[in-house]
Design an enzyme around this catalytic site. Structure first.
Site, PDB file in Angstrom:
ATOM      1  N   HIS A 205       0.782  -1.233   0.000  1.00 58.29           N
ATOM      2  CA  HIS A 205       0.000   0.000   0.000  1.00 58.29           C
ATOM      3  C   HIS A 205       0.817   1.288   0.000  1.00 58.29           C
ATOM      4  O   HIS A 205       0.252   2.369  -0.111  1.00 58.29           O
ATOM      5  CB  HIS A 205      -0.979   0.022   1.178  1.00 58.29           C
ATOM      6  CG  HIS A 205      -0.322   0.363   2.486  1.00 58.29           C
ATOM      7  ND1 HIS A 205       0.422  -0.528   3.200  1.00 58.29           N
ATOM      8  CD2 HIS A 205      -0.278   1.523   3.179  1.00 58.29           C
ATOM      9  CE1 HIS A 205       0.882   0.057   4.293  1.00 58.29           C
ATOM     10  NE2 HIS A 205       0.477   1.305   4.311  1.00 58.29           N
TER      11      HIS A 205
HETATM   12  C1  UD1 Z   1      -2.190   5.800   5.840  1.00 57.53           C
HETATM   13  C2  UD1 Z   1      -0.882   6.227   6.509  1.00 57.53           C
HETATM   14  C3  UD1 Z   1       0.108   5.061   6.484  1.00 57.53           C
HETATM   15  C4  UD1 Z   1      -0.500   3.792   7.047  1.00 57.53           C
HETATM   16  C5  UD1 Z   1      -1.783   3.496   6.300  1.00 57.53           C
HETATM   17  C6  UD1 Z   1      -2.457   2.240   6.805  1.00 57.53           C
HETATM   18  C7  UD1 Z   1      -0.394   8.628   6.195  1.00 57.53           C
HETATM   19  C8  UD1 Z   1       0.511   9.587   5.534  1.00 57.53           C
HETATM   20  N1  UD1 Z   1      -0.252   7.343   5.832  1.00 57.53           N
HETATM   21  O1  UD1 Z   1      -1.891   5.574   4.467  1.00 57.53           O
HETATM   22  O2  UD1 Z   1       1.230   5.409   7.251  1.00 57.53           O
HETATM   23  O3  UD1 Z   1       0.409   2.720   6.871  1.00 57.53           O
HETATM   24  O4  UD1 Z   1      -2.669   4.623   6.468  1.00 57.53           O
HETATM   25  O5  UD1 Z   1      -3.508   1.863   6.021  1.00 57.53           O
HETATM   26  O6  UD1 Z   1      -1.167   9.011   7.030  1.00 57.53           O
HETATM   27  N2  UD1 Z   1      -9.070   5.110   1.131  1.00 57.53           N
HETATM   28  C9  UD1 Z   1     -10.328   4.578   1.041  1.00 57.53           C
HETATM   29  N3  UD1 Z   1     -10.997   4.289   2.203  1.00 57.53           N
HETATM   30  C10 UD1 Z   1     -10.467   4.519   3.410  1.00 57.53           C
HETATM   31  C11 UD1 Z   1      -9.181   5.081   3.499  1.00 57.53           C
HETATM   32  C12 UD1 Z   1      -8.499   5.363   2.348  1.00 57.53           C
HETATM   33  O7  UD1 Z   1     -10.836   4.349  -0.036  1.00 57.53           O
HETATM   34  O8  UD1 Z   1     -11.134   4.222   4.423  1.00 57.53           O
HETATM   35  C13 UD1 Z   1      -8.311   5.385  -0.125  1.00 57.53           C
HETATM   36  C14 UD1 Z   1      -8.526   6.771  -0.670  1.00 57.53           C
HETATM   37  O9  UD1 Z   1      -8.510   6.677  -2.061  1.00 57.53           O
HETATM   38  C15 UD1 Z   1      -7.307   7.515  -0.202  1.00 57.53           C
HETATM   39  C16 UD1 Z   1      -6.239   6.439  -0.225  1.00 57.53           C
HETATM   40  O10 UD1 Z   1      -6.929   5.238   0.138  1.00 57.53           O
HETATM   41  O11 UD1 Z   1      -6.993   8.611  -0.997  1.00 57.53           O
HETATM   42  C17 UD1 Z   1      -5.102   6.676   0.715  1.00 57.53           C
HETATM   43  O12 UD1 Z   1      -5.596   6.884   2.050  1.00 57.53           O
HETATM   44  P1  UD1 Z   1      -4.774   7.812   3.083  1.00 57.53           P
HETATM   45  O13 UD1 Z   1      -5.475   7.848   4.376  1.00 57.53           O
HETATM   46  O14 UD1 Z   1      -4.442   9.106   2.445  1.00 57.53           O
HETATM   47  O15 UD1 Z   1      -3.398   7.078   3.268  1.00 57.53           O
HETATM   48  P2  UD1 Z   1      -3.053   5.516   3.368  1.00 57.53           P
HETATM   49  O16 UD1 Z   1      -2.424   5.127   2.082  1.00 57.53           O
HETATM   50  O17 UD1 Z   1      -4.186   4.690   3.868  1.00 57.53           O
END
Ligand code: UD1
Length: 355
Positions: A205
């Site tokens: 991820h």
């Molecule tokens: C975040 C953390 C990372 C952690 C990870 C665990 C930061 C910078 N990164 O990364 O350290 O390892 O969480 O999962 O805070 N999305 C969904 N549904 C959700 C959440 C996210 O669809 O419930 C999708 C969205 O398209 C979003 C993308 O995932 O833009 C990334 O989510 P984001 O919270 O920005 O960061 P993670 O990659 O999850």
């Protein structure tokens, strides 16, 4: 004593679980839980609260996804009013996500004492957003709960030794508790994978692996070619990028499924022949559960997992085919992450240091 925990992303719910338990059972602590809303899918958030018996959040900021600046900024501005209303004796922040840095910054600017759970971790890779979040949160916080001796060393080198306390790792607390609860339960795998035969578990991820089309295509192709079935627990970021780039996450050895709730994930890892991942938490969980791990990153902040080859880094994907299903090392594993009672030590330190 009033403690306010700020969490928002999946790994933080896991870290919160043992703290919520000790804070609740203390009897004389008021514990307020604030969810930033960084993770909002049921599979990324709700199931963790249910399965790990964490009380429902008192406040949900509903911030959701966005660029780093937009997401972190929205949390920061929403937290002011919440912190001001509660004026906690301690604001607890966890790990290294955007929710961590937003909460640390919001609290310290209001002159509210902040404690950082999982302080002192360093990858020394400045391309990782988490590295900035960790460093800045540590320097903002008043009290630093380090999970390992290595983390204590990093904090000392940055002039933070007098704020640092070695507590052990709260993720070991929850991992051991759940391991003991799920032992003997059936392993839930996608229908296409036979749980009676050896299989691997994979998660990918990190932005460096998912957001570059060539890189992601190469990772999918290597996983497809592994010698054992690979159960890929696909984070929403991976699914979104793979769909944008037209990268197929099925075929060959690959069996893609949704992220699992924590107990199911622990059970699936316990039953596996090996883990292939870029997740910090899963590298450590594999180690704690005695399963060999291959990490698709150039470095790890959990360097203790590398001892005796429990975890091997393979950033260029040149070795994973040969080593993913290797046998577990025969040496007795050290216990660098503590004895499973870190949360109790955190509570003790919060009491001692509160004015
Ligand atoms: C975040 C953390 C990372 C952690 C990870 C665990 C930061 C910078 N990164 O990364 O350290 O390892 O969480 O999962 O805070 N999305 C969904 N549904 C959700 C959440 C996210 O669809 O419930 C999708 C969205 O398209 C979003 C993308 O995932 O833009 C990334 O989510 P984001 O919270 O920005 O960061 P993670 O990659 O999850």
């Amino acid at each position: 004593m009033k403690v306010l925990s700020v969490v928002g992303a999946r790994p933080q719910f896991v870290k919160l679980a043992p703290l919520a338990e000790v804070l609740t059972s203390a009897g004389d602590v008021e514990h307020v839980i604030v969810h930033t809303g960084q993770h909002y899918d049921a599979a990324m958030s709700d199931v963790f609260f249910e399965d790990l018996r964490i009380p429902a959040p008192d406040v949900n900021l509903g911030v959701g996804s966005g660029s780093h600046g937009a997401q972190t900024g929205a949390m920061l501005s929403a937290l002011d009013a919440v912190l001001d209303e509660h004026r906690p004796d301690w604001t607890l922040v966890y790990g290294d996500t955007n929710s961590t840095i937003a909460a640390a910054l919001a609290a310290v600017k209001l002159h509210l004492p902040v404690a950082h759970v999982e302080a002192g971790l360093r990858s020394f890779n400045r391309r990782m957003p988490e590295e900035h979040n960790r460093v800045l949160a540590d320097h903002a916080a008043d009290l630093l709960f380090a999970p390992t001796e290595v983390a204590m060393g990093h904090l000392a080198r940055e002039g933070l030794a007098d704020r640092a306390i070695l507590t052990g790792d709260v993720m070991a607390d929850v991992c051991f508790r759940v391991r003991d609860a799920v032992r003997g339960r059936p392993v839930e795998l996608p229908e296409s994978v036979d749980p009676a035969r050896p299989y691997l578990v994979a998660t990918i991820h990190r932005a460096d692996n998912t957001d570059d089309e060539t890189r992601l295509r190469e990772i999918a192709s290597v996983l497809r070619g592994l010698s054992l079935p690979v159960v890929l627990l696909a984070h929403p970021r991976l699914v979104a990028r793979a769909s944008t780039f037209g990268v197929d996450l099925t075929g060959g050895a690959l069996h893609t499924t949704t992220p699992l709730a924590y107990p199911q994930m622990v059970r699936v890892v316990m039953g596996s022949a090996g883990v292939v991942t870029d997740s910090g938490g899963l590298q450590k969980e594999a180690f704690l559960l005695g399963v060999p791990c291959t990490t698709i990153r150039p470095e790890t902040e959990w360097v203790e997992t590398l001892d005796d080859g429990w975890n091997i880094l393979d950033p260029d994907l040149t070795r994973v085919c040969e080593i993913a299903a290797r046998r577990a090392p025969t040496e007795v594993r050290a216990q660098p992450f503590g004895d499973g009672h870190a949360a109790a030590k955190v509570l003790e330190a919060l009491r001692e240091r509160s004015a």
